[in-house]
Design a protein around this motif. Structure first.
Motif: not given
Length: 361
Positions: A112-139
């Motif tokens: 809803d805000a094209p072009g905007e990127l907001a930092e969510v968090g960090t991981v303890p190393g350089r990212l190589l890949g991300l995956a999210v399951p098809p359904r959320a778990t509660g909140s």
């Protein structure tokens, strides 16, 4: 013909050993000592075989339909820019919003805000890949990250709370592997592919860390495809023993898994993955270093090349063969990944500094 077909030329070989395909990875008996990972939706049940009397005797469910011999890909819009250092993208459940991985940082792209990127968090190393399951778990949403940590490649689960403006990112990562994955310097030839399969399980593709002997070693996590229970209730297993050089993409045509490997010399090799068996090579293209893999409209789609790259269309015949020779259908500058998107025949292409939406046929 620029590539070559290998289907049917390589017989599947039985694999044995301490970490043969289908065997547990890591000390399963000790997994209770680890922090239990966040609960994820239970894996989708494997469809039951046909019930006698429901159809013709011996009839099985139809597989995917063959793709047309020819097709195309068209850019239909730009979703985000300023992604010159991004490695990977994961769509959020029931949303057009995206998580983008860049360096050690996870960013949120708000549709809803094209072009905007907001930092969510960090991981303890350089990212190589991300995956999210098809359904959320509660909140919250479980976000699985594959990153280059101090000891090697790590796969861990984080919690993302979309509605918590004050603290949206869970603190401590929950490891999904007991042991680190071997990586070469800087994380090179470490694979890095993460994807949820149609069975609800998490799959990870690794590389040989610059040492082909590691990939051939049945006791090593290098050069393999791993199947991981995202709930942590079962130890990870070796879904495909390889040996792979650098797995760059995983995709499913129906229930059939495909993998693309970056082979020595900068080429791409496409495999039909046999669960708990040796992968079957189907096609190879020299000089086309792969940058991901996706399935849509009966074909596989593979971005490849460096600055002057291409998007390749690989038309499948509904089985493990091809309808026609793969061919490039779109010029792509600096391809780095291709990802599923909501909608029939729609994909997301990460290339240059932009994430572009594609319509494919």
């Amino acid at each position: 013909m620029r590539g070559w077909h290998l289907a049917g030329r390589v017989a599947a070989l039985a694999v044995t050993g301490a970490l043969a395909a289908g065997c547990a990875v890591g000390p399963a008996a000790d997994r209770a000592r680890q922090e239990a990972p966040p609960a994820l939706p239970a894996p989708t049940d494997v469809p039951a075989p046909p019930v006698p009397g429901d159809g013709a005797p011996g009839e099985t469910a139809p597989g995917p339909s063959p793709a047309p011999a020819t097709g195309d890909a068209t850019e239909t819009g730009t979703e985000a820019t300023g992604l010159g250092t991004a490695c990977c993208v994961a769509g959020l459940p029931d949303s057009e919003d995206l998580l983008v991985g860049a360096g050690d940082t996870v960013l949120l792209h708000d549709a809803d805000a094209p072009g905007e990127l907001a930092e969510v968090g960090t991981v303890p190393g350089r990212l190589l890949g991300l995956a999210v399951p098809p359904r959320a778990t509660g909140s919250y949403v479980n976000v699985v990250a594959y990153y280059a940590g101090p000891a090697g490649g790590e796969i861990a689960s984080f919690r993302f709370y979309p509605d918590r403006a004050w603290q949206s990112w869970g603190g401590t990562p929950v490891p999904l592997l007991d042991d680190p994955i071997p990586l070469a310097g800087g994380g090179e030839r470490g694979g890095g592919v993460l994807a949820f399969g149609p069975d609800g399980m998490l799959y990870a593709g690794t590389g040989d860390a610059g040492d082909p002997a590691l990939a051939a070693d049945e006791t090593s996590l290098a050069g393999k495809i791993l199947r991981i229970d995202p709930n942590g209730s079962q130890p990870p297993v070796m879904h495909s023993p390889g040996a792979y050089t650098d797995v760059r993409g995983l995709a499913w045509d129906g229930d059939r898994m495909w993998a693309v490997d970056a082979v020595d010399g900068g080429g791409a090799r496409l495999y039909s993955v046999v669960p708990e068996g040796q992968p079957v090579p189907v096609w190879e293209e020299p000089g086309a270093a792969p940058a991901g893999l996706a399935a849509a409209r009966g074909s596989l789609w593979m971005p490849a090349g460096e600055e002057d790259g291409s998007l390749w269309r690989v038309p499948l015949n509904g089985g493990t063969g091809l309808v026609a020779d793969p061919r490039p259908v779109l010029d792509v500058r600096g391809p780095r990944g291709i990802f599923p998107a909501p909608g029939d025949g729609v994909l997301r292409l990460l290339a240059g500094d932009a994430l572009t939406r594609l319509g494919v046929s």
